[in-house]
Motif scaffolding. Structure first.
Motif, mmCIF file in Angstrom:
data_model
loop_
_atom_site.group_PDB
_atom_site.id
_atom_site.type_symbol
_atom_site.label_atom_id
_atom_site.label_comp_id
_atom_site.label_asym_id
_atom_site.label_seq_id
_atom_site.Cartn_x
_atom_site.Cartn_y
_atom_site.Cartn_z
ATOM 1 N N SER A 6 0.710 -1.084 -0.080
ATOM 2 C CA SER A 6 -0.024 0.225 0.020
ATOM 3 C C SER A 6 0.747 1.096 0.072
ATOM 4 O O SER A 6 0.414 2.278 -0.567
ATOM 5 N N GLU A 7 2.042 1.359 0.591
ATOM 6 C CA GLU A 7 2.897 2.524 0.884
ATOM 7 C C GLU A 7 3.514 2.677 -0.514
ATOM 8 O O GLU A 7 3.485 3.685 -1.049
ATOM 9 N N TRP A 8 3.902 1.525 -1.467
ATOM 10 C CA TRP A 8 4.380 1.815 -2.692
ATOM 11 C C TRP A 8 3.358 2.049 -3.661
ATOM 12 O O TRP A 8 3.607 3.248 -4.495
ATOM 13 N N LYS A 13 1.332 6.614 -6.995
ATOM 14 C CA LYS A 13 0.238 7.559 -7.362
ATOM 15 C C LYS A 13 0.903 8.937 -7.472
ATOM 16 O O LYS A 13 0.742 9.705 -8.293
ATOM 17 N N SER A 14 1.442 9.280 -6.452
ATOM 18 C CA SER A 14 1.979 10.733 -6.044
ATOM 19 C C SER A 14 3.027 11.074 -7.039
ATOM 20 O O SER A 14 2.642 12.158 -7.697
ATOM 21 N N ALA A 18 2.302 13.862 -10.079
ATOM 22 C CA ALA A 18 3.502 15.147 -10.188
ATOM 23 C C ALA A 18 3.809 15.293 -11.585
ATOM 24 O O ALA A 18 3.799 16.186 -12.172
ATOM 25 N N LEU A 19 4.295 14.115 -12.211
ATOM 26 C CA LEU A 19 4.540 13.948 -13.591
ATOM 27 C C LEU A 19 3.552 14.769 -14.493
ATOM 28 O O LEU A 19 3.592 15.313 -15.490
ATOM 29 N N ILE A 20 2.174 14.176 -14.398
ATOM 30 C CA ILE A 20 1.287 14.589 -15.087
ATOM 31 C C ILE A 20 0.993 15.983 -14.904
ATOM 32 O O ILE A 20 0.855 16.736 -16.075
ATOM 33 N N ILE A 21 0.806 16.557 -13.683
ATOM 34 C CA ILE A 21 0.830 18.023 -13.593
ATOM 35 C C ILE A 21 1.799 18.698 -14.104
ATOM 36 O O ILE A 21 1.757 19.886 -14.826
#
Length: 181
Positions: A6-8, A13-14, A18-21
């Protein structure tokens, strides 16, 4: 105790978010540009790093970055003539629509080359482009270093669609960091 899987997933996702933004900002809003050459000296020098606003609302005297019409390069120049404008240089005075404009950004170089009769040679749009006025969808650009600038005096008008954006912020060198005027 937290689940490593879940941590990975949370980290992935984060990072993807960030890459999409970052992609959206770079593609549609702002992008970096590094100045090459001396055509905008002393306003901009070789190696200056700029932030370019891609939201095109170009105004007279804006510094713009655009795809060069005469090469595969990207140029940076100052917008002098907008669609419908007449442009003339006479006795080192810029006339737009018959009105004389001061060009304070040229003062430093004009002093440096004070031995010259004229810093910018006389011209009219008609002499350079065969047109009386800047056509719709085009702009007329000049470099600040008029003695060493490949600009609209050589290659004519720039298509507005070829303008990447206007320089809004200088990020380098540190002693000149700030908003572009």
């Amino acid at each position: 105790m937290s689940n490593p899987k879940s941590e990975w997933l949370s980290w992935i996702k984060s990072i993807l978010f960030a890459l999409i933004i970052s992609f959206i900002i770079h593609t549609f809003l702002f992008s970096p540009y590094i100045v090459k050459g001396e055509s905008m000296s002393p306003t901009l020098e070789e190696g200056n790093k700029l932030i370019v606003n891609k939201m095109k609302n170009i105004k007279r005297f804006d510094i713009v970055v655009f795809h060069a019409p005469d090469s595969n390069e990207v140029y940076v120049k100052r917008v002098i003539g907008l669609p419908g404008d007449t442009v003339e240089m006479k006795n080192d005075v810029l006339y737009i629509n018959g009105v004389a404009y001061k060009e304070p950004y040229l003062n430093k170089l004009k002093k440096q080359y004070s031995y010259l009769n004229r810093f910018t040679g006389d011209f009219t749009l008609k002499e350079i482009t065969g047109k009386e006025k800047v056509p719709d969808g085009k702009v007329f650009v000049l470099g600040d270093n008029r003695l060493r600038s490949n600009d609209s005096r050589r290659f004519g008008f720039i298509d507005e669609k070829d303008i990447i954006g206007s320089a809004v912020f200088r990020a380098w060198p540190l002693q000149k960091i700030g908003v572009m005027h």
